[in-house]
Scaffold this motif. Sequence first.
Motif: not given
Length: 117
Positions: A73-86
């Motif tokens: 939820e915090s990352l949704s809508g942001l222009q960011i490329n953070i992959q959570l699964s790794p």
Amino acid sequence: MIIKKYQFTDRVKVLHADICTQGSLLQNADVVIMNNVFEYFLDEAEQARAWEYISHNIRKQGSLLLTVPSLEESLSGLQINIQLSPWVEEVPLNYDVFPEKDIDREALEQIHLYKIL
């Protein structure tokens, strides 16, 4: 007051600071708690910068990250490329351990716990 009352001063440190100045602390922390993180006081570009910093510094394998709301939820809508699964794995929480009828279940379900991979 709670930390002193329960004699946790040797184990718990509460810090109120700009998280982007706390790299060493984030890198060595066993538990990081982030409540209502950035959406209320940072614009989207600053939020993205903060999350990039956090994702690069909270890397201690097995440490815990507790957030309200979820990382997704915090990352949704942001222009960011953070992959959570790794980076993290969500740890399921049992919200039913609070049998009291006056507990705000919806508020409890906003709490998310992640283990750093």
